[in-house]
Design an enzyme around this catalytic site. Sequence first.
Site, mmCIF file in Angstrom:
data_model
loop_
_atom_site.group_PDB
_atom_site.id
_atom_site.type_symbol
_atom_site.label_atom_id
_atom_site.label_comp_id
_atom_site.label_asym_id
_atom_site.label_seq_id
_atom_site.Cartn_x
_atom_site.Cartn_y
_atom_site.Cartn_z
ATOM 1 N NE ARG B 581 -4.008 1.338 2.551
ATOM 2 C CZ ARG B 581 -4.425 1.609 3.774
ATOM 3 N NH1 ARG B 581 -3.928 0.957 4.815
ATOM 4 N NH2 ARG B 581 -5.363 2.517 3.957
ATOM 5 C CG LEU B 583 1.956 3.877 3.806
ATOM 6 C CD1 LEU B 583 2.820 3.828 5.059
ATOM 7 C CD2 LEU B 583 0.682 3.065 4.011
ATOM 8 C CG ASN B 584 1.552 11.391 1.154
ATOM 9 O OD1 ASN B 584 1.379 11.766 -0.007
ATOM 10 N ND2 ASN B 584 1.512 12.226 2.173
ATOM 11 C CD GLU B 658 17.098 1.673 -0.649
ATOM 12 O OE1 GLU B 658 18.278 1.395 -0.825
ATOM 13 O OE2 GLU B 658 16.466 1.365 0.371
#
Lengths: 194, 699
Positions: B581, B583-584, B658
């Site tokens: 997921r 998150l932002n 990364e």
Amino acid sequence: MDTRSVRQYGPPGKVPDDMGNDQHHSETTLRVNGKPHTLTVDHRRVLLDLLREDLGLTGAKKGCDHGQCGACTVLVDGRRLNSCLLFAVALDGCDVTTVEGLAGDGEEPHPLQRAFLERDAFQCGYCTPGQICSAVGVLAEAAAGHPSHVTDPGAPSGQPVPLDRDEIRERLSGNLCRCGAYPRIAEAVEDVIP
Amino acid sequence: MTGSVGAPAERREGREKVSGTARYAAEYHVPGRAQAWPVPAAVARGRVTGVDTAAALTVPGVLAVLTHENAPRLREPDDATLAVLQDPRVPHRGWFVALVVAETLEAARAGAAAVRVAYDAEGHDVALTASHPGLYVPEEANAGAPGLREQGDPDGAFDSAAARVDVVYRVPPLHNHPMEPHASTARWEDGRLTVHTSSQGTNAVRAALAGLFGLPEERIVVTAEHVGGGFGSKGTPRPDVVLAAMAARQTGRPVTVSLPRRYLPAVVGHRAPTLHRLRLGADEDGHLSSLTHEVGTHTSRIKEFVEHAAVPARVMYAAPHRRTVHRVAALDVPSPSWMRAPGEAPGMYALESAMDELATELDMDPIELRVRNEPDVEPDSGLPFSSRHLVECLREGARRFGWAGRDPRPGTRREGPLLRGTGVAAATYPVMVGPSTAAARALPDGTYLVRVNATDIGTGARTVLAQVGADALGVPLERVRIEIGSSELPSAPLAGGSSGTASWGWAVHEACARLARRLAEHTGPLPEQGVEARADTTGTADAESERARHAFGAHFAEVAVDTVSGEVRVGRLLGVYAAGRVLNARTGRSQFVGGMTMGLGMALTEGSTMDAAFGDFTESDLASYHVPVHADVGEIEAHWLDEDDPWLNPMGSKGIGEIGIVGTAAAIGNAVHHATGVRFRELPLTPDRVLTGMLGARA
Ligand code: FES
Ligand code: FES
């Protein structure tokens, strides 16, 4: 302005005059973000260090100290310059605007600052003041008709240059961003093109 | 749930960053602060036989010159690169042999120029070759990966394979070069040490300083409020912080050490060069029977760091017979260290380029080849994946990029002087997570304070952790305040290995969920100091997983190669990720795009050279080491799939810092082959190399 730190070590045996001037220091007056400052300046001191160390204006960043990264970009008499390459003593009488001064006295950020926030045009933020000051300079240069490497050679001389993506990218290429915020920076600049 | 997680919340520290008020490590104007300038060693191997500081000490403003003869004694560190000014040994050129402390930057620099150092120089060896006699197989490469893994009979299977690719690739040394140079400001007061440092994690810095100076950790405070990038090179303390603390102790003054840009490559770590040999054997349908990835690299004389570039081949493709091995030689070179996606970035460049070669060999679409070799379980460990949506990333990327109908023939799309091509490569990055602590407090004014020693190196940690906290508390995001970036806060691991958000977020989630439960039981007004809950994820976050956990992605590139100048332009880069997921959405996208931009640099512009005669990096500053600039970067798109993975952490996230770099260079290299018909096997693809290659192919 506290000038003790620069006064106390002229060369040994040389007595500074009243102003603290000696062969290595000179009194210099600059307007920074609208406010005049008179300092006794070490001749080796570059504008970037004067801003950061003497005036506590650390918005201009030191990324390389060698004119290779643009993090130190400020506006001197309205032109964007790498402040790490400018001897402060040579700027007597100049008007300097740093990122701290862009918004003027108001609470509201400069439109470019707002656009950078809205576009998430940064990550670590270390290149950001330089990018923003540089972009302010770019807008003025284009409006004044300064061509860039990618400007159509047939464009009418002296007329404002329209800033498309390629123009923005080319003109901002002296401002490195290791976080790779370039696409967002270009969008933020586009957002404020009049 | 209030749904803060996933929302494109604006960066909490954004205003400070765009207005210039965000403070970085060298910007603490502590009264009486002095500045320091280091002196790097001018030989590649040997001993300092004398340091003449007399001239430096007469430079007006110079306060002290620290050398191995007079610097405070340190206890032996775990990391030998921190044992600065302790003995006369010079393990590599650029190693610091003195430090000048002065009233001003100018005086410190002039002082450093006046220090005279005499050396007893010894012969040095800095040149890595594939047949270097010093190469050995280490027990472990970086990240605890075994040096060697072998299954079946890779040589026999390769020899009998219908389609074979046996190729060598080379990735040069690379430099992190965060825009903020490594810097620290230190001061001692009543036996207590306070340090502001540019670091990816201050708990580790505090622990290292405690060890070096023989102090209990309670007497040390380390902060990293804002950090101007790190990309691995600030993952653990670097010499700047040790020098600042020593200089402050010696002079009794607060001292800032801000390393000059040109000194960084030698002392903050670099991505070690990697020499790759890949042997891929497949049947006519493209099913791999044999996969061998051999990696040669260097490390320094004082530290074994092995770029684990053969490791992604243990994760990516099914092949019954396999060998992945690292060989390392300890040379008289600076110590290598982490740079964004260590192991994965160079390893996947080589592997994904070789896969493209195999697709060409088989006359097969490179996406199809990858799909055919999709494993059921992690090939090396045999563990099931917690989630793996590589094929979906490839398919979704192909759709968005417009891959369908691509003419596979190389070197055929000419427009004037330009040759155009497209390329694809896969990406992978492991899920890492470490134990962390956090505290959450409900205050009588209706706000919540979350405290955790996370570090924001540009990822947006403040913002995303507040989102995690708000959801766990079930309150609107604006009600949650967050404090990070100080060792005074509940301890937490570093921002590295794409593990920060998962590690800190897990603890924040737990502390906030616990607080929510406590508040549900609470009756009446809150006490003045509020109600607090704490969490410590030791034992849970670091528990061994029964699943192989990795993020995956697909990279697509469109290039134009100028046949006159040899210049490669990347018009378009597109990445699709399956990383749990996100998150932002706003800051997450910036991380993906940032990684892809660094991958573009790796492909086209970045490369360093170990000078065999002098033993230092020739490209040591930003004028010679070319990080991508605005004009190099065209359209970059990052997309992600909604991936539901219950084996990760309470937020369901995988790391995203990364993976963006991982497949980018291969995608670009593959596109250059598609454009030109020439296979380049050494990075970066600079005009000289590309032009020479194209002329060679024509001849
Ligand atoms: S600090 Fe001035 S250009 Fe880099
Ligand atoms: S935002 Fe980090 S260098 Fe540009």
